[in-house]
Every structure is written in C-alpha cells, then in structure tokens.
Design a protein around this motif. Sequence first.
Motif, PDB file in Angstrom:
ATOM      1  N   LEU A   1     -15.702  22.018   3.860  1.00 49.20           N
ATOM      2  CA  LEU A   1     -15.941  21.221   4.818  1.00 49.20           C
ATOM      3  C   LEU A   1     -15.235  19.808   4.492  1.00 49.20           C
ATOM      4  N   ALA A   2     -13.510  19.727   5.880  1.00 47.70           N
ATOM      5  CA  ALA A   2     -12.457  18.654   4.499  1.00 47.70           C
ATOM      6  C   ALA A   2     -13.401  17.811   5.880  1.00 47.70           C
ATOM      7  N   VAL A   3     -13.806  16.746   4.745  1.00 45.88           N
ATOM      8  CA  VAL A   3     -13.919  15.488   5.032  1.00 45.88           C
ATOM      9  C   VAL A   3     -13.614  14.094   4.155  1.00 45.88           C
ATOM     10  N   ARG A   4     -12.486  12.636   4.786  1.00 42.73           N
ATOM     11  CA  ARG A   4     -12.118  11.914   3.991  1.00 42.73           C
ATOM     12  C   ARG A   4     -13.036  10.690   3.700  1.00 42.73           C
ATOM     13  N   TRP A   5     -13.145  10.491   1.824  1.00 42.96           N
ATOM     14  CA  TRP A   5     -14.441   9.559   1.878  1.00 42.96           C
ATOM     15  C   TRP A   5     -14.373   8.513   0.350  1.00 42.96           C
ATOM     16  N   ASN A   6     -14.774   7.197   0.617  1.00 40.37           N
ATOM     17  CA  ASN A   6     -14.419   7.167  -0.768  1.00 40.37           C
ATOM     18  C   ASN A   6     -15.834   6.037  -1.068  1.00 40.37           C
ATOM     19  N   CYS A   7     -16.104   4.957  -0.219  1.00 36.26           N
ATOM     20  CA  CYS A   7     -16.638   4.238  -1.071  1.00 36.26           C
ATOM     21  C   CYS A   7     -17.959   4.459  -0.728  1.00 36.26           C
ATOM     22  N   LYS A   8     -18.199   5.008   0.073  1.00 40.43           N
ATOM     23  CA  LYS A   8     -19.519   4.748   1.097  1.00 40.43           C
ATOM     24  C   LYS A   8     -20.581   3.785   1.493  1.00 40.43           C
TER      25      LYS A   8
ATOM     26  N   GLY B   1     -12.220   2.570   4.245  1.00 39.61           N
ATOM     27  CA  GLY B   1     -11.946   2.788   5.903  1.00 39.61           C
ATOM     28  C   GLY B   1     -11.308   4.792   5.675  1.00 39.61           C
ATOM     29  N   SER B   2     -12.002   4.689   4.786  1.00 34.40           N
ATOM     30  CA  SER B   2     -11.643   6.115   4.866  1.00 34.40           C
ATOM     31  C   SER B   2     -12.208   7.613   5.500  1.00 34.40           C
TER      32      SER B   2
ATOM     33  N   VAL C   1     -10.426  15.638   9.283  1.00 31.04           N
ATOM     34  CA  VAL C   1      -9.395  15.014   7.860  1.00 31.04           C
ATOM     35  C   VAL C   1      -7.915  15.258   9.114  1.00 31.04           C
TER      36      VAL C   1
END
Lengths: 575, 244
Positions: free
Chosen positions: B46-53, B58-59, B100
């Motif tokens: 499953l494709a999803v962007r994220w970084n800082c949580k 703003g990903s 994405v």
Amino acid sequence: MANEKYETHEHDVLIIGAGGAGLRASIEALNQGASVGVVCKSLLGKAHTVMAEGGVAAAMANVDAADGWKPHFRDTMRGGKFMNNWRMAQLHAQEAPDRVLELEKWGALFDRTPDGKILQRAFGGHTYKRLAHVGDRTGLEMIRTLQDRGVQQGVDVYMECTVTKLLKDGDRVVGAFAYWRETGRFVVFKAKAVVICTGGIGKAWRVTSNSWEYTGDGQSLAFEAGAELKDMEFVQFHPTGMVWPPGVQGILVTEAVRGEGGILRNKQGERFMEKYDPKRMELSTRDVVARSIYTEVREGRGSEHGGAYLDISHKPADYVKKKLPSMYHQFKELADVDITTGPMEVGPTCHYVMGGINVDAETGAATVKGLYAAGEAAAGLHGGNRLGGNSLSDLLVFGRRAGMAAAQYANGVGGSSVGNDQIEAAAREMLEPFERTSGESPYDVHRDLQESMQNLVGIFRNQEDMTKGLDNIEQFKERAKKVRVDGSRMFNPGWHLAHDLKNMLIVSEAVALSARERKESRGAHARVDFEKLDDAMWGKQHNIITRNADGGLNLAQRPLMEMPEELKQVLAEDQ
Amino acid sequence: MAEATLRVYRGDKDGGGHVDYKVPVAPGMVVLDALHYIQGHQAPDLAVRWNCKAAKCGSCSGEVNGRPKLMCKTRMDDLPLDQPITVNPLKTFPIIKDLVTDVSLNYRINKKIPAFTPRENTDWRMQQDDIDRVQEFRKCIECFLCQNVCHVLRDHQKTEEFGGPRFFVRVAGLDMHPLDSVSRTELLKDELGIGFCNITKCCTEVCPEDIHITDNAIIPLKERVVDDYYDPIMWVIRKLTGKK
C-alpha cells in the motif's frame, strides 16, 4: 560505465540525502564549479531537518556577550564526554556563527533581540544563551532556505530515489546504484565523488522520533564500500518524546520547552532533576535527563502513562503559544492537552546517533577514496553525547566542508569505469525478494528488530541483554534474507522496507557489538554492569567497525587523537 | 478493542477501486496509524507518503471522508467509526499509486519565483515585529492541500497559467521579508496568474498551519499588482521613468 540497460546520470559530485547537510554540501560543491546531483528518498524539503525545532547553536554572543568559540568548544567536548574529535569540535565552534549569518543572507529569518540581532535561547549543556531560532520551527526555516538556494543555484535533485549500493572502480567510490521509488526502475549514477548525508538509524528502535527514512542507509553503504564506522554505541535517547496516546509515542517534544523554562516533575510532584543534576536541573545534558526520567519511571514514580510531567504552564499562555507554537498545536490536536494550562507527559525516545562514518575533520573524507560524509551520518563532532542545537550547526559547518572537499577532489581525479557485474549484482539483489513465493513480510521482521533493540540495546544496557540482542540480530538476518514481497515494483513500501531492513540490521549489529565491548558508562552509553567512566582504558579508545572479507562486522579499538596543548588549555580554563 | 473499516483507494493511472481493511482502533490513533497497520499486517504494498508523523513535514496529505487532510493529524476518534472511513489520494494531482500522487508540478512552479535578494548596504538589523508579520507565510509545510482544493487547479486545471495558493504564500513570505529588494508583481500577474483567483477562500479553510492564505497573502498581493499595473498615476510614472 557502458551499461545501456539502465538510466544513467553523471555528475562531478553526487550527494546522497537532501537534509540540511546534503543541501549545504550541494551549494558548496556548486560554488566550486562542480556539477552536482542530490538523491533523496523523500520529496525535497521533507527530510528530518524539517523536524528540528529548538534552534541552531552558534556562539554569536548576541545575548550573552561572554560567549565565544572557546566556551562552545568546551561545552561540546564536555557534553560529549571527551570522545569527540577535538578538531571537529573546534572547527564547529569557530565556524558556526558564519554559517548562521550566511543563512540569513540567503533569506532565513530568525527571531530577533530588541536591538535587531539574531536572538539566542538557552539549551541543555550550553553555558550561554546560544541557539538561534525561529519559535520552535527552526529546521523548517533552514531547510526551505537551503533547498531554495540549492535549486536557484542549479543543483539537480533526484527525488524519491533510493541508493542501494555504492559503485567502485578499484579502491575508489565512483558512483551509486539506485531505484526510483515511483516506478521501481533502476538508475545508475556516475560520479567522481560521493557525499553521504543520509542522517541516522533510529528506525531500528520501537520508540523513536525518527521517520521511515532513518534506516542507517549511509552508514551501511559506506560500510559495504569498505569504510570505517566509529563509536556506533553512542545513540542518543532524547529525554522528551510524547508517551500518550500510543499512536504518538516517540514524537519529539522540543528541548526548547525546557529552554524556555519548562519544569520536570514525577507523579509525586517532585522536581526530580534536583537529585540528578542540581546545578543545571532541566537543562542538564540529554543523556542525563533521559536517564533521570527513565529511572523515575522504573522506580515507580512515573506519570500515568509511564513518563514524567513536563510543565510550562507557569509562563503566560501567549508567551507559550508564541515561543512554542508547534508544541502547543501538537499536544492540543494529538493528545487533547493544553500545554498553557497543564503539563505534558514525556519520556525518552530514540533520536540521534553520535557515531557513524569515520571522517577526516577538515574535509569529511571517509576512509575510502572518493567518499565523504557529513551531518548525522558522520561521526566525530558529538562524541558520547550530542548537545541540543549542535546538530543544525553541524550540518551547516561540515556539510559545507564536505561539499567543498568533494568538489576539489572531483576536479583533480581522473576517469573511471565500473564493471557491469557490480551493477548487475546490485540489480539482482534488489529483485530477489520478488522471486520468493513463500516467506514472511519484511514488516514482521522489522517489528521484531525494533522490539529487540528497544528492550535489549536501549537506554540502560548490560552484557547479557546485548548478547541476546546480537543473537536475535543473527536470526533476523536469516529471516530478512527470506522475506517475500507482494505486488509490483511500483511505489511498493514493502519492497523498499525489504532493502532498508538490511541496512537497519547492519547498523543495529554495529551498535550492539560496539556497546557490548565498551565496558563503561559514558555519555549516552549507560551500562548497569559498568556504571562508571573508565578514563584509563575506554576514555582513550574509539570503537571502529569495518567489514570482514566474508562481509561480516569486524570490531577493533583505536586510540583517540592526541589533543594539542592549546586546546587542552581551553578546556582547562573555566568560564 | 474497537474496530474500524478503512476504505482505501488502491490503483494507479490505469484505474483502480476501493478496498476495505479492518483495523483495530487504539486511543489517540490517527488515520496514518491505521494505514501503517494495514501495511504492516495486510497490504505491504500500500503506497502512502509520510515522514514526521507530527504535522511538520506535510507529506501525508490525502482526502479522508472527502475532506483534504494531513492524515497524521486526523484522529480516528473524530470520525464516525460505524461506517467505513474513505481514504483517497489528492484529486488535483495525477495519481502514481494508491494514495501517492505526482506533485512535481509544485516544484516546477517554485522554480519560477526569484529568490530572496537583499538590499544593498544593509546592516542586517531587523525588528521582531517585522519578522512576526512574515512568519505566518513561512510556516507553510508544503502539504499542497491548498493547491489540491483550489478550484482554478482542481476544476479548471490551469496548471501552466496559475501558481496556486502555496506559491502566493511563498511570494508573500519573500516580498514581505524586511530586507528583500526585488519586485515580484510582474511574475504574480503574468507567470503565476494571480488574477484567476476569485477569493473563495477554500485554500485558507484547509491549511493545517492556519495560514490566512487569502486575507493575508493573496489579497495584499493582488493589491500590489493592481497598484503597479492598473493605477493610472503609477502608469504615468512608469511611462515617464521607464521603470516597470
């Protein structure tokens, strides 16, 4: 590199990672006239630098006139329990003010003093008010400034592209093999010099402030290319991560809360830092505060959800919202806590690795030709424990130095070639997981690794736990070799993790091996079976990890560099 | 433990559809946690962007139950759990896979904007009040939710003629820098097509950083364009002096 099969790009200098260090390196390499490519796993501007909150340490003496490079040098060395590379600590303290002022000339806006200069705030372990800041979003201001400067200057950015292998010609690093996250297609970068700015390793622990990107890629790439890793046992647990609710566990609570006057209390309402560091209290170094909170919890005086209370509500609400706006929103929205009226619950979270790629202080050169490193991926500046604010200044000072040195080296080095066999081997390695029809998900192995590192190679360590942790890593390595990947090569996080997992296992093993060997407690490395500093033996030794002929990890000790008399004098002077 | 159903869009440019996943709900859980649970237990691809949580990078922008959101700060307990939670990718941008999308357009627009150019002979002293005025624009985390809801982009696809709210905010952050010296009004008028914006404030409503995009960035910038290009006195002065 005549491999027609794969998309190929060529640059004088290839920079891996687009956080502060990578961007600062790219700007400097461009200044030197080099063609520069920056490869990053995420979109531009999303790297960890964006999450840095409290500020950038630079002895500008705008607030405390007595500050200068010498006090900053002393604080950094003392904070690092003298394991620092003294030359890096010196260069850092001397050059950080210029690097901050340079950012301002590129458009960064910092908070101001009444007479219009850059304002500086107090932070743990810093004798003077030293951190230039923008409320609690300093990193965002920095990364925007750097990314726009880099783009305007003409850097080529390869976004959402992951490097899996460094390519070599004999003993020189001459490029990198990567895949596009979007399509899964492979890409070859040919370069005269490569700079690793990939940040840290925190994703190997369960409770961490780090994002998915922090999987020890740069350390592993360098290790596999034959470079040395140094002092990997020094992993910083930031004292204040969120502890409740479970979904937010580990998210960073900036040290600026304490810098602005926040007070730590246990469930009995005691200001427990009085016991552990009566002089510096909440603004003691991070290693001390993290262990103090952990000890309070372990001895039954923790907060409701197993942390400590951090309170800033004695300050006026408007002041808190102005100086700590993102903390105010973070707690309000994610934890239903209004920090202007009540305390936050906080506990240690894996945050930063002081160890890393062993580099030359002046140039950031790793121990393999053509390879450089800067920022968190490199070792040296912070020694056994990093002071808050010294990371943002680290990546400016040493990002610039590595970019400059890489460009100069690239300018003088001849052509190269890479055998197709290297490229094909790298491609094969990436495709293997798709060939397995059975096997577990990489997520399962990752979860078990995180749990093991959290419990066995965490804040407090002992021989038995770490041996068990290392045994576990052996099993995880076997399991990682057999993981299965579902779906296609198009933007497939499971596939990405299958590779990142390999990197996490390398750095986890490096941490655990080094930590088990260092039979003392120093800085962030705390052993319950060796509670004291051992200056006679371990105070004089670095742990160095290299790659064996069979691909495994080799651990050896190396004496610290002898400090020159003049710096010894600086250390001896009291402020 | 309570359970929720997430109805997640799975697909790419060739098409796709929604797939339901059951997820246990923990206290304080956000939609991004639920998606991570699905990756970890049911759909590793499953494709999803994220970084800082932590709503700082703003990903992880997406459309949750039809509303544009940062998924790291969209709490499950704020959503009705008795019905499936629909999670879609941002509609304005071309889909790559699942959640994405291709947001490269934004990076191309950004390149058009001239960098901060300091005044000559400044002593670099600035007052906090002047800084405070600009800080609002510089809080932007580039989640592109404003770009996603702006009807000039979303419905009319004016991607070549129009910059979009994010980049008006960016221009405001540069133009209102106390020491900046270049004019960006021609850019705003011609390259970024600020005239297309008819102030419906959709961008302001979705901004997770609470930037008053319309009132504080777009309207003042529109006024500058008007002053520079449509004010008859300024027009005469320009004619006489030859300055833009």
